[in-house]
Design an enzyme around this catalytic site. Sequence first.
Site, PDB file in Angstrom:
ATOM      1  N   SER A 128       0.821  -1.209   0.000  1.00  0.00           N
ATOM      2  CA  SER A 128       0.000   0.000   0.000  1.00  0.00           C
ATOM      3  C   SER A 128       0.852   1.255   0.000  1.00  0.00           C
ATOM      4  O   SER A 128       1.963   1.269   0.506  1.00  0.00           O
ATOM      5  CB  SER A 128      -0.907   0.035   1.230  1.00  0.00           C
ATOM      6  N   LYS A 182      -4.480  -6.863   3.310  1.00  0.00           N
ATOM      7  CA  LYS A 182      -4.472  -5.701   2.399  1.00  0.00           C
ATOM      8  C   LYS A 182      -5.896  -5.378   1.940  1.00  0.00           C
ATOM      9  O   LYS A 182      -6.276  -4.213   1.819  1.00  0.00           O
ATOM     10  CB  LYS A 182      -3.563  -5.964   1.192  1.00  0.00           C
ATOM     11  N   HIS A 185      -7.570  -3.603   4.684  1.00  0.00           N
ATOM     12  CA  HIS A 185      -6.985  -2.251   4.685  1.00  0.00           C
ATOM     13  C   HIS A 185      -7.762  -1.365   3.705  1.00  0.00           C
ATOM     14  O   HIS A 185      -8.147  -0.234   4.010  1.00  0.00           O
ATOM     15  CB  HIS A 185      -5.507  -2.311   4.307  1.00  0.00           C
ATOM     16  N   ASN A 186      -7.990  -1.879   2.523  1.00  0.00           N
ATOM     17  CA  ASN A 186      -8.699  -1.092   1.513  1.00  0.00           C
ATOM     18  C   ASN A 186     -10.150  -0.837   1.907  1.00  0.00           C
ATOM     19  O   ASN A 186     -10.687   0.238   1.662  1.00  0.00           O
ATOM     20  CB  ASN A 186      -8.632  -1.783   0.147  1.00  0.00           C
ATOM     21  N   GLU A 189     -10.062   1.848   4.245  1.00  0.00           N
ATOM     22  CA  GLU A 189      -9.768   3.055   3.435  1.00  0.00           C
ATOM     23  C   GLU A 189     -11.079   3.626   2.850  1.00  0.00           C
ATOM     24  O   GLU A 189     -11.326   4.835   2.921  1.00  0.00           O
ATOM     25  CB  GLU A 189      -8.788   2.654   2.335  1.00  0.00           C
TER      26      GLU A 189
END
Length: 479
Positions: A128, A182, A185-186, A189
């Site tokens: 990222s 990940k 994480h997105n 986000e």
Amino acid sequence: ATANIGVVGLAVMGSNLARNLASREGNTVAVYNRSRSKTDELTEAHPEAEFVPAFSYEEFAASLQKPRAAIIMVKAGRPTDAVIDSLVEVFEPGDIIVDGGNALFTDTIRREKAVRETGINFVGAGISGGEEGALNGPSIMPGGSDESWVTLGPILKSIAAIAEGEPCVTHVGHDGAGHFVKMVHNGIEYADMQLIAEAYDLIRRGTGKTPAEIAEVFAEWNRGELESYLIEITAEVLRQVDAETGKPLVDVILDQAGAKGTGAWTVQTALSLGVPVSGIAEATFARSLSSHPEQRAVSRDLPGPDEGLKVDDADAFIEDVRLALYASKIVAYSQGFDEIRAGAAEYDWTIDLGAVSKIWRAGCIIRAQFLNRIADAYDAQPELPVLLTAPYFVEALGRAQGAWRRIVSAAAGAGIPAPAFSSSLSYYDGLRAERLPAALIQGQRDFFGAHTYKRIDKEGTFHTLWSGDRTEIEAEDTH
Ligand code: 6PG
């Protein structure tokens, strides 16, 4: 063979990652791209860098020291599979293939299994930080085997972002664990971005401030507990003036948010795992709603309240919005970590949640001071079942909840959509509830489908004979 690491795929992310690797002491980087021109461009533009250009997979493999390690930076999906197949042909047992793209974690699990059969290690690594992060220090979330981490660890540590002296990379867990983390994480986000957007919208409609003035509000917030990259860039975007029209850029950008799918993956996965990531889901759906102009066009005249948002004290209102944003943000992260916890249980990964929050402190899109508080929470209580019940967050939520409720009510009253703010508050109140109307749902299910229910006062599974004499019988558990 002179290179200790290779990169395949030299589009912007790949080139930047290769340059980052080459800039660190001790690294020599083999580079390969399907079309030769990209390789030439990179090596010609950076004669100072320790690159070993290769023009075939054979050359690429021959230029790498054993065990060979190569990072693939190509489009997720079929292009990734094609590169893996080519590398498997020229690599040997013990070598390491890393996929640094945004792959779906189930693809990573599948690929890891297939590649492992050849004796080669396959590592799915979430990376990222966008183009800038790839060049100067991303946050890296590698999965894969312990064996691969021995070789890969020092190399990835050499290029990762640094947060308080620590490199933002950790061996997240086996096979698809890195890409899973990940993905979440997105998802976080998406939620964080939607919450910031709702805060901007409420302030604009409530106070009439211009985007440039609201930029100052965000800049101010960035000096407090909301300090984060996303708040910082929000101020930058709001300050930007369109050269052509002289208007704020945000007013000339079409209001239809795009998405490349990682938010949807987070929500789809959460649905399968039974994890209520409502804030992330609302953020993802808000992008979908924005992107249906035909539906929005026919809905424009639907009745709404007569009065818009009425704000007497602009400063007090802005402070309420700030607190509502902070509380909703705590919910979004708590939900995201809940999904990681559930994913780890389902896929048999040992994931250190505190370590995950630490590697997000720098390099990545959701980087923020706030992540230290999450790390503290898991340090104190590694098995914490609900992140937002950690003492620090309980205090913050206690401080924010009055403002949060005022903002959600004000938005609803004025007909301003605030899906992430309001769903986060409902989640919070759902968790807090002594009794939930889920009992009624169990009754309904039992009525129409004999799905049975449990009782609060005794063990066993029960069914009411709804179409008979309505007495209760003990039943087989059918959930
Ligand atoms: C990152 C970003 C990056 C990208 C996502 C989301 O961590 O560097 O998450 O991966 O921004 O793909 O993009 P969309 O908003 O287009 O879905």
